[in-house]
Motif scaffolding. Structure first.
Motif, PDB file in Angstrom:
ATOM      1  N   TYR A   1      14.939  19.134   0.553  1.00 38.89           N
ATOM      2  CA  TYR A   1      15.544  20.231  -0.215  1.00 38.89           C
ATOM      3  C   TYR A   1      17.003  20.331   0.220  1.00 38.89           C
ATOM      4  N   ARG A   2      17.903  19.942  -0.686  1.00 40.67           N
ATOM      5  CA  ARG A   2      19.328  19.941  -0.370  1.00 40.67           C
ATOM      6  C   ARG A   2      20.116  20.550  -1.527  1.00 40.67           C
ATOM      7  N   ASN A   3      21.100  21.343  -1.177  1.00 36.95           N
ATOM      8  CA  ASN A   3      21.994  21.916  -2.189  1.00 36.95           C
ATOM      9  C   ASN A   3      21.227  22.627  -3.295  1.00 36.95           C
ATOM     10  N   GLY A   4      20.157  23.312  -2.900  1.00 39.87           N
ATOM     11  CA  GLY A   4      19.385  24.085  -3.856  1.00 39.87           C
ATOM     12  C   GLY A   4      18.459  23.283  -4.743  1.00 39.87           C
ATOM     13  N   ILE A   5      18.219  22.004  -4.395  1.00 37.88           N
ATOM     14  CA  ILE A   5      17.379  21.139  -5.226  1.00 37.88           C
ATOM     15  C   ILE A   5      16.268  20.530  -4.375  1.00 37.88           C
ATOM     16  N   ALA A   6      15.046  20.603  -4.881  1.00 40.23           N
ATOM     17  CA  ALA A   6      13.936  19.845  -4.297  1.00 40.23           C
ATOM     18  C   ALA A   6      14.025  18.433  -4.883  1.00 40.23           C
ATOM     19  N   GLU A   7      14.505  17.504  -4.088  1.00 43.74           N
ATOM     20  CA  GLU A   7      14.884  16.186  -4.598  1.00 43.74           C
ATOM     21  C   GLU A   7      13.664  15.369  -5.036  1.00 43.74           C
ATOM     22  N   PHE A   8      13.803  14.728  -6.194  1.00 41.16           N
ATOM     23  CA  PHE A   8      12.765  13.849  -6.756  1.00 41.16           C
ATOM     24  C   PHE A   8      11.418  14.564  -6.842  1.00 41.16           C
ATOM     25  N   LEU A   9      11.445  15.846  -7.184  1.00 36.83           N
ATOM     26  CA  LEU A   9      10.218  16.649  -7.190  1.00 36.83           C
ATOM     27  C   LEU A   9       9.177  16.083  -8.145  1.00 36.83           C
ATOM     28  N   GLN A  10       9.581  15.731  -9.358  1.00 36.17           N
ATOM     29  CA  GLN A  10       8.621  15.227 -10.339  1.00 36.17           C
ATOM     30  C   GLN A  10       7.971  13.936  -9.852  1.00 36.17           C
ATOM     31  N   GLN A  11       8.765  13.061  -9.232  1.00 31.66           N
ATOM     32  CA  GLN A  11       8.214  11.812  -8.725  1.00 31.66           C
ATOM     33  C   GLN A  11       7.212  12.064  -7.600  1.00 31.66           C
TER      34      GLN A  11
ATOM     35  N   LEU B   1      25.153   4.258  -4.753  1.00 31.38           N
ATOM     36  CA  LEU B   1      24.457   4.455  -6.004  1.00 31.38           C
ATOM     37  C   LEU B   1      23.328   5.480  -5.861  1.00 31.38           C
ATOM     38  N   LEU B   2      22.638   5.474  -4.723  1.00 33.47           N
ATOM     39  CA  LEU B   2      21.587   6.465  -4.495  1.00 33.47           C
ATOM     40  C   LEU B   2      22.160   7.863  -4.420  1.00 33.47           C
ATOM     41  N   ALA B   3      23.312   8.000  -3.758  1.00 28.54           N
ATOM     42  CA  ALA B   3      23.946   9.306  -3.642  1.00 28.54           C
ATOM     43  C   ALA B   3      24.329   9.858  -5.011  1.00 28.54           C
ATOM     44  N   LYS B   4      24.693   8.977  -5.937  1.00 27.98           N
ATOM     45  CA  LYS B   4      25.082   9.400  -7.285  1.00 27.98           C
ATOM     46  C   LYS B   4      23.892   9.538  -8.234  1.00 27.98           C
ATOM     47  N   SER B   5      22.739   9.079  -7.798  1.00 27.28           N
ATOM     48  CA  SER B   5      21.564   9.066  -8.654  1.00 27.28           C
ATOM     49  C   SER B   5      21.055  10.476  -8.895  1.00 27.28           C
ATOM     50  N   PRO B   6      20.583  10.780 -10.118  1.00 25.56           N
ATOM     51  CA  PRO B   6      19.975  12.102 -10.382  1.00 25.56           C
ATOM     52  C   PRO B   6      18.804  12.356  -9.472  1.00 25.56           C
ATOM     53  N   LYS B   7      18.745  13.568  -8.947  1.00 27.77           N
ATOM     54  CA  LYS B   7      17.664  13.932  -8.039  1.00 27.77           C
ATOM     55  C   LYS B   7      16.599  14.766  -8.763  1.00 27.77           C
TER      56      LYS B   7
END
Length: 271
Positions: A31-41, A265-271
């Protein structure tokens, strides 16, 4: 914060099969910057695991609400852990098919790792403990982690950040907490996970990124000789992102251009 079946609680029933038999699955979400990263995955992998283990879990909407509640409670970056067990039942391996799954959602501080891990790389070692092969369990994140526990407890040297685990054939499968990639002859390669290992969320994302970018890519068995000859090596997971490997025991590796490209590229990838 901990929620057990939607209620603030820090205990589960003694008869819960997750405790009794490791009968369940888990996910670890950054959980970074208010986002649960790759939650759907993460949820999709969790559901795949439930299907594979035949766990009667049909509470996805409740789980999503609980994840939202946990996220809303977090003031800073952190880690969200989800555990789904088959539920509570009597003694014995045979499970009641009508058993109701147990949901556990908890929040934890984000581990404090040095920024140098991602920039200068980390030192790793080979583990002696052999990773168990099991076609039915390969890929999913089930609760039976004794292989990883035994392997991780082989060392206490804080200078060693990760250990690489092999299968009975001597091929490298993964790290104790991470997936492995290498660059050999300018090709990006990651181990096959058909018999053992976790199909990591970041691993899958990197495979997609590499293919979209046009990098030559392959999934195959990786031997220790391959590791010795690799031009670049890195490990990855949802919390650490990508850590280049700078050394394995006596062999040193550069933080190479393909590793650095994939980090960007990972850093720029949609989370």
């Amino acid at each position: 914060m901990i929620l057990v079946n939607g209620k603030a609680e820090d205990r589960i029933a003694i008869a819960d099969r997750g405790l009794q038999y490791g009968d369940g699955l888990f996910e670890t979400i950054a959980y970074r910057n208010g986002i649960a990263e790759f939650l759907q995955q993460h949820i999709e992998r969790l559901l795949l695991g439930c299907k594979r283990l035949r766990i009667n879990f049909n509470q996805v909407d409740l789980l999503k609400d609980e994840i939202t509640q946990i996220c809303d409670d977090l003031a800073d970056d952190g880690v969200i852990k989800i555990i789904i067990t088959r539920g509570s039942g009597g003694r014995g391996y045979l499970a009641n098919p009508d058993m109701v799954a147990t949901r556990i959602v908890s929040s934890h501080p984000l581990p404090s790792y040095s920024d140098d891990n991602a920039v200068k790389g980390v030192a790793v070692r080979f583990c002696q403990h052999i990773l168990s092969d099991n076609l039915q369990l390969a890929g999913i994140k089930h609760l039976n982690r004794l292989d990883q526990v035994l392997a991780r407890n082989e060392w206490t040297d804080s200078a060693i950040s990760e250990g690489l685990m092999s299968n009975a054939h001597g091929n490298i499968v993964e790290g104790t907490m991470s997936n492995l990639f290498m660059v050999l002859d300018n090709k990006l390669i990651t181990p096959l996970l058909t018999h053992a290992g976790i199909a990591g969320i970041v691993r899958a994302r990197l495979i997609t990124i590499a293919q979209d970018y046009g990098l030559e890519f392959e999934e195959r068995d990786i031997s220790r000789l391959d590791i010795n000859n690799a031009q670049e090596l890195f490990v990855c997971n949802s919390v650490i992102g990508i850590w280049p490997i700078r050394s394995i025991e006596t062999i040193s590796y550069p933080v190479g251009p393909i590793t650095q490209l994939l980090q960007m590229l990972l850093a720029k990838s949609p989370k």
